[in-house]
Write a protein that holds these residues in place. Structure first.
Motif, PDB file in Angstrom:
ATOM      1  N   GLN A 244     -53.169  65.397  -3.673  1.00  0.00           N
ATOM      2  CA  GLN A 244     -52.010  65.197  -2.791  1.00  0.00           C
ATOM      3  C   GLN A 244     -52.137  63.962  -1.906  1.00  0.00           C
ATOM      4  N   GLU A 267     -51.469  69.658 -10.428  1.00  0.00           N
ATOM      5  CA  GLU A 267     -51.014  68.740  -9.374  1.00  0.00           C
ATOM      6  C   GLU A 267     -51.177  67.294  -9.824  1.00  0.00           C
ATOM      7  N   LYS A 270     -48.283  66.456 -11.897  1.00  0.00           N
ATOM      8  CA  LYS A 270     -47.118  66.205 -11.039  1.00  0.00           C
ATOM      9  C   LYS A 270     -47.160  64.826 -10.399  1.00  0.00           C
ATOM     10  N   SER A 271     -48.386  64.320 -10.136  1.00  0.00           N
ATOM     11  CA  SER A 271     -48.527  63.048  -9.420  1.00  0.00           C
ATOM     12  C   SER A 271     -47.930  61.872 -10.194  1.00  0.00           C
ATOM     13  N   GLN A 294     -47.328  70.061 -18.525  1.00  0.00           N
ATOM     14  CA  GLN A 294     -46.965  68.676 -18.844  1.00  0.00           C
ATOM     15  C   GLN A 294     -45.864  68.624 -19.892  1.00  0.00           C
ATOM     16  N   LEU A 297     -42.617  69.818 -18.420  1.00  0.00           N
ATOM     17  CA  LEU A 297     -42.083  68.796 -17.500  1.00  0.00           C
ATOM     18  C   LEU A 297     -41.401  67.691 -18.274  1.00  0.00           C
TER      19      LEU A 297
END
Length: 306
Positions: A244, A267, A270-271, A294, A297
């Motif tokens: 994050q 995460e 997502k980055s 993944q 997404l």
């Protein structure tokens, strides 16, 4: 030439003599104004003085006088007194200045017998004086008696910057890994001095939060961070915070040392850092749930045209 005695002094000594006898006979305390007369044995014997000292505690000023007068030749007088009444901060500071371990142990044994916490055996003012001694050998001997430092005094120790003393305290006060995160104030003190040697030692007992790791990168201590990742168990929460933080250098250092857990891998997906995701995949692979996430997404993005 005959020495003349002030009439007022003569009257004071007479009063003191009666008060001392009263204390001796009745096992009662002695008024403060006669304490120095008692210690100097101006109107009593040593034996009488010892009996009176068992009946009353002295003022801090007179305790120091007792130390100055008998510490070298008759320390047993001080031991008897401390074992009965303890010692004021002023007397303890004097004992530390003279590095008299025997008298200090006498006081510590008394406090331990009264069930004081380890970091309260010595008052804070006295702990600070112990730190100021800047003597790691003496410091180690005192800690061996069961003394620990309170929070603010440990900060003073870190500020002092004596690595040997810090090492002695860590080995005595943190015998095993604490499982706790290093306090921000302690880290700030070491970071301010750029004391990586002491930080390396303390990190054996404490964990670092992500904010501290970012600060170390900012200070260009990449080697330290890399070694920390290799040798320490990094909590899932910290791994998550590392992703994050969006700091690619920190993430890359972590991947170079070890794989992320499943939650952190998701995460990382997502980055959007494809290069770091690829680095992780080539080195360790990816958890099945991260792969599914993944793929899902990508399908959602394709469906939405984004």
């Amino acid at each position: 030439m005959e020495e003349k005695v002030c009439p007022d002094r003569t009257l004071l000594l007479k009063k003191a003599k009666w008060a001392i006898r009263k204390s001796y006979w009745l096992n009662s305390s002695l008024p403060v104004e006669y304490h120095s007369i008692l210690i100097n044995q101006e109107c009593c014997s040593e034996y009488c003085m010892r009996i009176c000292l068992q009946n009353c505690s002295l003022s801090s000023e007179t305790e120091v006088l007792l130390f100055d007068k008998y510490e070298a030749d008759k320390p047993d007088i001080l031991k008897e007194y401390i074992s009965k009444h303890g010692a004021s901060d002023d007397l303890l500071i004097k004992i530390i200045e003279c590095k008299n371990l025997e008298l200090l142990k006498c006081f510590i044994d008394l406090r331990i017998s009264l069930y004081f916490r380890s970091d309260s055996i010595l008052p804070q003012k006295v702990q600070q004086e112990l730190i100021k001694s800047n003597d790691s050998i003496f410091f180690k001997k005192v800690l061996h008696f069961g003394v620990l430092l309170n929070f603010s005094v440990i900060l003073d120790l870190l500020q002092l910057g004596n690595y040997d003393m810090i090492e002695v305290y860590c080995q005595s006060g943190f015998k095993n890994k604490t499982g706790s995160y290093l306090y921000d104030t302690w880290f700030s003190m070491l970071a301010q001095r750029d004391d990586i040697k002491s930080l390396t030692l303390i990190c054996y007992y404490f964990k670092l939060p992500c904010s501290a790791l970012l600060k170390l990168l900012e200070m260009k201590h990449c080697d330290f961070v890399m070694e920390y990742f290799k040798t320490q168990t990094i909590d899932e929460k910290v791994q998550y915070h590392i992703i994050q933080s969006q700091n690619k250098k920190l993430i890359a250092l972590y991947i170079s040392a070890k794989p992320f857990v499943k939650k952190a891998q998701i995460e990382l997906v997502k980055s959007g850092f494809k290069d770091l995701l690829k680095m992780h995949y080539l080195k360790y692979g990816l958890d099945d749930e991260a792969v599914v996430f993944q793929a899902s997404l990508n399908n959602v993005k394709a469906y939405l045209g984004v």
